[in-house]
Design a protein around this motif. Structure first.
Motif, PDB file in Angstrom:
ATOM      1  N   ARG A  61      80.946  35.405  18.829  1.00  0.00           N
ATOM      2  CA  ARG A  61      79.910  35.680  19.832  1.00  0.00           C
ATOM      3  C   ARG A  61      80.577  35.929  21.187  1.00  0.00           C
ATOM      4  O   ARG A  61      81.699  35.465  21.439  1.00  0.00           O
ATOM      5  CB  ARG A  61      78.919  34.515  19.954  1.00  0.00           C
ATOM      6  N   ASN A  66      72.994  36.541  27.942  1.00  0.00           N
ATOM      7  CA  ASN A  66      72.783  37.730  27.119  1.00  0.00           C
ATOM      8  C   ASN A  66      73.938  37.770  26.119  1.00  0.00           C
ATOM      9  O   ASN A  66      75.076  38.050  26.492  1.00  0.00           O
ATOM     10  CB  ASN A  66      72.755  38.983  27.985  1.00  0.00           C
ATOM     11  N   ALA A 118      76.155  38.819  22.790  1.00  0.00           N
ATOM     12  CA  ALA A 118      76.522  39.874  21.840  1.00  0.00           C
ATOM     13  C   ALA A 118      77.128  39.204  20.611  1.00  0.00           C
ATOM     14  O   ALA A 118      78.008  38.343  20.740  1.00  0.00           O
ATOM     15  CB  ALA A 118      77.520  40.837  22.466  1.00  0.00           C
ATOM     16  N   LYS A 135      79.061  39.507  16.849  1.00  0.00           N
ATOM     17  CA  LYS A 135      79.955  40.388  16.081  1.00  0.00           C
ATOM     18  C   LYS A 135      79.440  40.536  14.653  1.00  0.00           C
ATOM     19  O   LYS A 135      79.143  39.542  13.982  1.00  0.00           O
ATOM     20  CB  LYS A 135      81.361  39.811  16.085  1.00  0.00           C
ATOM     21  N   SER A 136      79.303  41.762  14.223  1.00  0.00           N
ATOM     22  CA  SER A 136      78.800  42.024  12.867  1.00  0.00           C
ATOM     23  C   SER A 136      79.954  41.995  11.862  1.00  0.00           C
ATOM     24  O   SER A 136      81.129  41.962  12.230  1.00  0.00           O
ATOM     25  CB  SER A 136      78.099  43.390  12.807  1.00  0.00           C
ATOM     26  N   LYS A 166      80.923  44.348  10.111  1.00  0.00           N
ATOM     27  CA  LYS A 166      81.685  45.588  10.194  1.00  0.00           C
ATOM     28  C   LYS A 166      82.636  45.605  11.392  1.00  0.00           C
ATOM     29  O   LYS A 166      83.406  46.549  11.541  1.00  0.00           O
ATOM     30  CB  LYS A 166      80.730  46.776  10.273  1.00  0.00           C
ATOM     31  N   GLY A 193      81.719  45.508  14.687  1.00  0.00           N
ATOM     32  CA  GLY A 193      81.092  45.871  15.956  1.00  0.00           C
ATOM     33  C   GLY A 193      80.222  44.744  16.480  1.00  0.00           C
ATOM     34  O   GLY A 193      79.948  43.750  15.798  1.00  0.00           O
ATOM     35  N   TYR A 194      79.749  44.893  17.671  1.00  0.00           N
ATOM     36  CA  TYR A 194      78.882  43.898  18.306  1.00  0.00           C
ATOM     37  C   TYR A 194      77.465  44.436  18.443  1.00  0.00           C
ATOM     38  O   TYR A 194      77.251  45.631  18.713  1.00  0.00           O
ATOM     39  CB  TYR A 194      79.407  43.517  19.695  1.00  0.00           C
ATOM     40  N   THR A 195      76.510  43.576  18.191  1.00  0.00           N
ATOM     41  CA  THR A 195      75.106  43.918  18.390  1.00  0.00           C
ATOM     42  C   THR A 195      74.503  42.976  19.420  1.00  0.00           C
ATOM     43  O   THR A 195      74.969  41.841  19.619  1.00  0.00           O
ATOM     44  CB  THR A 195      74.317  43.794  17.069  1.00  0.00           C
ATOM     45  N   ASP A 196      73.456  43.444  20.053  1.00  0.00           N
ATOM     46  CA  ASP A 196      72.795  42.640  21.079  1.00  0.00           C
ATOM     47  C   ASP A 196      71.978  41.537  20.410  1.00  0.00           C
ATOM     48  O   ASP A 196      71.036  41.812  19.673  1.00  0.00           O
ATOM     49  CB  ASP A 196      71.891  43.554  21.927  1.00  0.00           C
ATOM     50  N   ALA A 197      72.336  40.306  20.673  1.00  0.00           N
ATOM     51  CA  ALA A 197      71.623  39.169  20.090  1.00  0.00           C
ATOM     52  C   ALA A 197      70.559  38.624  21.028  1.00  0.00           C
ATOM     53  O   ALA A 197      69.986  37.562  20.782  1.00  0.00           O
ATOM     54  CB  ALA A 197      72.608  38.061  19.723  1.00  0.00           C
TER      55      ALA A 197
END
Length: 369
Positions: A139, A164, A166, A168-169, A171, A173-177
């Protein structure tokens, strides 16, 4: 010498020497006594004057020497009431929570990004034992903001931090959590010049605070987006000069009001979308007499050089003069109704995170308070 002269005169006048001696000797004695008394008197007067001079000089030096003491006594005497009042009503420092709040933000940011093998990154904030099982960087804190800081006891603070996050997926990459909230207990010690902080435990993830419904604003009348109202027209022209660089601000402001345009100019044009004010519904298109005031809440769409449009709202104060409206103030915040207060919005909360994805260790971040 005097006796010789007198004897010579007696010899010339054939006076008996003995009678002259008998009469002149007392006279001479008296004269000598007078001379001696005068001499003694002068000496006494001189000594007296010298004594007075020494006395005056000593008094002057004593006054000079006691001057600082007198000044200090006067200072303490004049400041005594103020000191007493200060003890009765001690001043409250508005920035007292700045240090604990900033410390909590840094701690939460480091906590989210730490993982197995990087527990030592938390040592500057928390001295307790920490064993993390998820990979470091699972994270990340994109932004942190202290939302609340309360001193629950002297030197002990409860700080709530919004983050805020982010995530880590799988794959890579990072997604907005979303926005997540963490509460930290912070102890502080030290003086105003040097302070030290420490967390008493790891952060606790908590629910988002409840959202509020704003109270009524002090602009009961809606004028729409038309410019038939001279006040609306003045507001539109002023904002064109203010954020779009179209015209001079001085043309639309009251005498003595000095406002600077936004530089560099962020927009190329604006469009009036809504105007609300505090005047009566029947306020016509005629400008009233000099000195009449009016408050406007003006909403616009501002377009930049790339064609993007952004909504903005401005609170303005207008004053009538010489048959026209002029901007007399760019208010810091919209005016609120005198009796209006914010209230809790039903079934709503501040921005919160969506369902958190599972961490590689199989556990989800805790939720709730």
């Amino acid at each position: 010498m005097k006796r010789a002269r007198r004897k010579a005169r007696r010899e010339q006048q054939d006076w008996p020497e003995d009678s002259v001696a008998e009469t002149s000797e007392p006279a001479q004695t008296e004269q000598d006594d007078v001379d001696e008394q005068q001499s003694i008197g002068w000496k006494t007067s001189t000594a007296g004057l010298a004594g007075l001079t020494r006395l005056a000089r000593a008094g002057t030096w004593a006054l000079i020497a006691s001057g600082p003491l007198i000044g200090v006594m006067a200072l303490f005497g004049s400041s005594a009431p103020a000191q007493s009042a200060a003890k009765a009503t001690p001043a409250v420092k508005s920035s007292a929570s700045t240090g604990p709040a900033g410390f909590a933000q840094l701690f939460v940011g480091a906590y989210l990004e730490a993982g197995e093998g990087t527990e030592q990154n938390l040592a500057p904030y928390y001295s307790g034992s920490v064993a993390l099982t998820h990979p470091a960087g699972t994270r990340s804190a994109l932004r942190t903001q202290a939302m609340d800081a309360r001193e629950v006891s002297p030197g002990y603070w409860s700080v709530t931090v919004a983050v805020n996050v982010a995530a880590k997926s799988k794959k890579g990459g990072y997604t907005d959590a979303g926005v997540q909230y963490f509460r930290v207990g912070v102890q502080s010690t030290g003086s105003d010049d040097t302070s030290a902080y420490t967390a008493v435990s790891l952060p606790a993830q908590v629910a988002a605070p409840a959202a509020l419904k704003p109270g009524d604003l002090g602009y009961p009348t809606s004028r729409g987006s038309g410019s038939s109202d001279p006040a609306s027209d003045t507001a539109a022209s002023f904002l064109k000069a203010y954020v779009a660089g179209q015209g001079e601000l001085d043309r639309y402001t009251s005498p003595g009001v000095h406002l600077s345009p936004v530089v560099p100019t962020p927009y190329t044009s604006i469009k009036l979308t809504s105007v609300q004010d505090n005047s009566e519904d029947n306020a016509g298109t005629k400008v009233p007499g000099d000195g009449v005031r009016r408050r406007l809440l003006v909403s616009i769409d501002a377009t930049d050089a790339d064609g993007n449009t952004f909504p903005l709202t401005y609170a303005l104060g207008l004053t009538a003069r010489a048959g026209r409206w002029e901007v007399s103030s760019l208010d810091d915040a919209p005016a609120t109704a005198a009796t209006s207060k914010p209230s809790s919005a039903p079934n709503s909360a501040a921005p919160s995170a969506p369902s958190a994805p599972s961490t590689p260790g199989g556990s989800a971040p805790p939720s709730g308070s």
